[in-house]
Design a protein around this motif. Structure first.
Motif, PDB file in Angstrom:
ATOM      1  N   THR A   1       0.823  -1.208   0.000  1.00 10.45           N
ATOM      2  CA  THR A   1       0.000   0.000   0.000  1.00 10.45           C
ATOM      3  C   THR A   1       0.855   1.255   0.000  1.00 10.45           C
ATOM      4  N   ALA A   2       1.901   1.275   0.814  1.00  7.25           N
ATOM      5  CA  ALA A   2       2.790   2.437   0.871  1.00  7.25           C
ATOM      6  C   ALA A   2       3.455   2.677  -0.484  1.00  7.25           C
ATOM      7  N   VAL A   3       3.893   1.608  -1.137  1.00  6.38           N
ATOM      8  CA  VAL A   3       4.529   1.743  -2.453  1.00  6.38           C
ATOM      9  C   VAL A   3       3.541   2.307  -3.467  1.00  6.38           C
ATOM     10  N   LEU A   4       2.307   1.809  -3.464  1.00  6.91           N
ATOM     11  CA  LEU A   4       1.301   2.298  -4.415  1.00  6.91           C
ATOM     12  C   LEU A   4       1.016   3.790  -4.207  1.00  6.91           C
ATOM     13  N   TYR A   5       0.974   4.228  -2.955  1.00  3.98           N
ATOM     14  CA  TYR A   5       0.712   5.643  -2.686  1.00  3.98           C
ATOM     15  C   TYR A   5       1.913   6.508  -3.072  1.00  3.98           C
ATOM     16  N   LEU A   6       3.106   5.998  -2.893  1.00  5.75           N
ATOM     17  CA  LEU A   6       4.291   6.734  -3.323  1.00  5.75           C
ATOM     18  C   LEU A   6       4.308   6.875  -4.846  1.00  5.75           C
ATOM     19  N   ILE A   7       3.998   5.799  -5.549  1.00  2.60           N
ATOM     20  CA  ILE A   7       3.937   5.841  -7.017  1.00  2.60           C
ATOM     21  C   ILE A   7       2.866   6.826  -7.479  1.00  2.60           C
ATOM     22  N   GLU A   8       1.712   6.809  -6.808  1.00  4.17           N
ATOM     23  CA  GLU A   8       0.641   7.736  -7.175  1.00  4.17           C
ATOM     24  C   GLU A   8       1.072   9.183  -6.954  1.00  4.17           C
ATOM     25  N   LEU A   9       1.786   9.434  -5.891  1.00  2.00           N
ATOM     26  CA  LEU A   9       2.282  10.781  -5.622  1.00  2.00           C
ATOM     27  C   LEU A   9       3.196  11.256  -6.756  1.00  2.00           C
ATOM     28  N   VAL A  10       4.095  10.380  -7.197  1.00  4.74           N
ATOM     29  CA  VAL A  10       4.991  10.717  -8.308  1.00  4.74           C
ATOM     30  C   VAL A  10       4.195  10.914  -9.590  1.00  4.74           C
ATOM     31  N   ASN A  11       3.218  10.047  -9.830  1.00  6.90           N
ATOM     32  CA  ASN A  11       2.416  10.146 -11.052  1.00  6.90           C
ATOM     33  C   ASN A  11       1.633  11.457 -11.102  1.00  6.90           C
TER      34      ASN A  11
ATOM     35  N   ALA B   1       2.446  14.230  -9.468  1.00  6.53           N
ATOM     36  CA  ALA B   1       3.408  15.340  -9.545  1.00  6.53           C
ATOM     37  C   ALA B   1       3.952  15.518 -10.956  1.00  6.53           C
ATOM     38  N   THR B   2       3.958  14.429 -11.739  1.00  4.21           N
ATOM     39  CA  THR B   2       4.475  14.501 -13.115  1.00  4.21           C
ATOM     40  C   THR B   2       3.344  14.533 -14.141  1.00  4.21           C
ATOM     41  N   PHE B   3       2.134  14.832 -13.665  1.00  2.59           N
ATOM     42  CA  PHE B   3       0.974  15.005 -14.545  1.00  2.59           C
ATOM     43  C   PHE B   3       0.699  13.781 -15.427  1.00  2.59           C
ATOM     44  N   GLY B   4       0.790  12.595 -14.813  1.00  2.40           N
ATOM     45  CA  GLY B   4       0.434  11.366 -15.509  1.00  2.40           C
ATOM     46  C   GLY B   4       1.545  10.748 -16.336  1.00  2.40           C
ATOM     47  N   LEU B   5       2.777  11.146 -16.098  1.00  4.60           N
ATOM     48  CA  LEU B   5       3.901  10.579 -16.851  1.00  4.60           C
ATOM     49  C   LEU B   5       3.975   9.067 -16.700  1.00  4.60           C
ATOM     50  N   LEU B   6       3.779   8.571 -15.464  1.00  9.34           N
ATOM     51  CA  LEU B   6       3.870   7.126 -15.239  1.00  9.34           C
ATOM     52  C   LEU B   6       2.738   6.388 -15.942  1.00  9.34           C
ATOM     53  N   THR B   7       1.572   7.000 -16.005  1.00  9.36           N
ATOM     54  CA  THR B   7       0.459   6.383 -16.737  1.00  9.36           C
ATOM     55  C   THR B   7       0.831   6.216 -18.198  1.00  9.36           C
ATOM     56  N   ARG B   8       1.378   7.263 -18.789  1.00 10.46           N
ATOM     57  CA  ARG B   8       1.735   7.215 -20.208  1.00 10.46           C
ATOM     58  C   ARG B   8       2.889   6.256 -20.470  1.00 10.46           C
ATOM     59  N   MET B   9       3.809   6.151 -19.524  1.00  7.48           N
ATOM     60  CA  MET B   9       4.978   5.300 -19.722  1.00  7.48           C
ATOM     61  C   MET B   9       4.702   3.831 -19.435  1.00  7.48           C
ATOM     62  N   PHE B  10       3.864   3.556 -18.425  1.00 10.74           N
ATOM     63  CA  PHE B  10       3.744   2.195 -17.915  1.00 10.74           C
ATOM     64  C   PHE B  10       2.344   1.609 -17.982  1.00 10.74           C
ATOM     65  N   GLY B  11       1.379   2.342 -18.538  1.00 11.59           N
ATOM     66  CA  GLY B  11       0.041   1.796 -18.731  1.00 11.59           C
ATOM     67  C   GLY B  11      -0.022   0.932 -19.981  1.00 11.59           C
ATOM     68  N   ILE B  12      -0.997   0.046 -20.026  1.00  7.19           N
ATOM     69  CA  ILE B  12      -1.134  -0.882 -21.161  1.00  7.19           C
ATOM     70  C   ILE B  12      -1.890  -0.215 -22.304  1.00  7.19           C
ATOM     71  N   ARG B  13      -1.275  -0.232 -23.486  1.00  3.91           N
ATOM     72  CA  ARG B  13      -1.928   0.201 -24.716  1.00  3.91           C
ATOM     73  C   ARG B  13      -2.265  -1.056 -25.501  1.00  3.91           C
ATOM     74  N   PRO B  14      -3.537  -1.408 -25.582  1.00  2.05           N
ATOM     75  CA  PRO B  14      -3.934  -2.694 -26.172  1.00  2.05           C
ATOM     76  C   PRO B  14      -3.370  -2.928 -27.573  1.00  2.05           C
ATOM     77  N   ARG B  15      -2.852  -4.151 -27.749  1.00  2.39           N
ATOM     78  CA  ARG B  15      -2.361  -4.658 -29.033  1.00  2.39           C
ATOM     79  C   ARG B  15      -1.201  -3.854 -29.619  1.00  2.39           C
ATOM     80  N   ASP B  16      -0.564  -3.049 -28.789  1.00  3.06           N
ATOM     81  CA  ASP B  16       0.655  -2.342 -29.169  1.00  3.06           C
ATOM     82  C   ASP B  16       1.826  -3.180 -28.651  1.00  3.06           C
ATOM     83  N   VAL B  17       2.602  -3.743 -29.573  1.00  2.80           N
ATOM     84  CA  VAL B  17       3.673  -4.667 -29.177  1.00  2.80           C
ATOM     85  C   VAL B  17       4.658  -3.988 -28.234  1.00  2.80           C
ATOM     86  N   SER B  18       4.925  -2.714 -28.458  1.00  2.00           N
ATOM     87  CA  SER B  18       5.872  -2.017 -27.588  1.00  2.00           C
ATOM     88  C   SER B  18       5.341  -1.860 -26.168  1.00  2.00           C
ATOM     89  N   SER B  19       4.017  -2.033 -25.984  1.00  2.89           N
ATOM     90  CA  SER B  19       3.404  -1.886 -24.664  1.00  2.89           C
ATOM     91  C   SER B  19       3.256  -3.217 -23.925  1.00  2.89           C
TER      92      SER B  19
END
Length: 198
Positions: free
Chosen positions: A20-30, A32-50
């Motif tokens: 839980t602590a790790v998830l909240y720390l990650i959310e804080l960073v996400n 603070a960076t205006f969704g950078l982690l979402t764009r970098m590490f979220g799943i984009r369906p059927r995109d091989v690079s994702s």
């Protein structure tokens, strides 16, 4: 037996508190960076690079508010703790199969019935742990586990509507459905072997 259960309970509480602590720390960073982690590490369906993002997407939540993570926190903590009481091997098997089942399901089938999107969040793992806890007692022939499943179903059963494509916009029913399937698969994999049918 009581001592072993107490040890598992302490380890489960410590593990889920750390998660839980790790998830909240990650959310804080996400946030603070205006969704950078979402764009970098979220799943984009059927995109091989994702495809590698199957490994990371459950750790990231919606960066626009705390609501997504807050909604996931209690069920993840409760289901994770209860799964941990069965032992570390059972916990890890349920988490891994739920994690990969959910992620691969989203990667293959996400956005098929809606606009393209990036999927993040631990709800697939939550559904997997829930599925594991609901069915394992039937495979183990354990009345205690079946009773626990009935209590959990009475309290949380409504969330199973989240596996339906009609669940609502912005919610990945694919993550829920395939996470649930992964949890059920974990219960099957971990079932006792060589027991004669009753």
């Amino acid at each position: 037996m009581d001592t072993r259960l107490a040890v598992r309970a302490r380890a489960g509480l410590a593990t889920m508190t750390a998660v839980t602590a790790v998830l909240y720390l990650i959310e804080l960073v996400n946030m603070a960076t205006f969704g950078l982690l979402t764009r970098m590490f979220g799943i984009r369906p059927r995109d091989v690079s994702s495809l590698p993002d199957v490994l990371t997407s459950p750790l990231v939540h919606d960066s626009t508010s705390w609501a997504h993570l807050l909604a996931n926190t209690l069920p993840l903590f409760v289901f994770g703790f209860l799964a941990f009481l069965a032992g570390l091997r059972h916990f890890l098997t349920a988490v891994v199969l739920s994690w990969f089942g959910s992620g691969l399901g989203v990667w293959m089938f996400g956005s098929l019935l809606g606009r393209p999107s990036i999927t993040v969040g631990a709800s697939g793992v939550i559904f997997g742990l829930f599925g594991f806890l609901l069915v394992r007692g039937f495979f183990n022939r354990s009345w205690g586990q079946i009773l626990l499943a009935l209590v959990l179903f009475a309290v949380y059963g409504g969330v199973l509507l989240g596996i339906l494509p009609t669940v609502g916009s912005g919610i990945s029913w694919q993550a829920h459905l395939f996470g649930l399937a992964g949890g059920v698969a974990a219960a099957i994999v971990l079932r006792p072997r060589g027991r004669a049918a009753a």
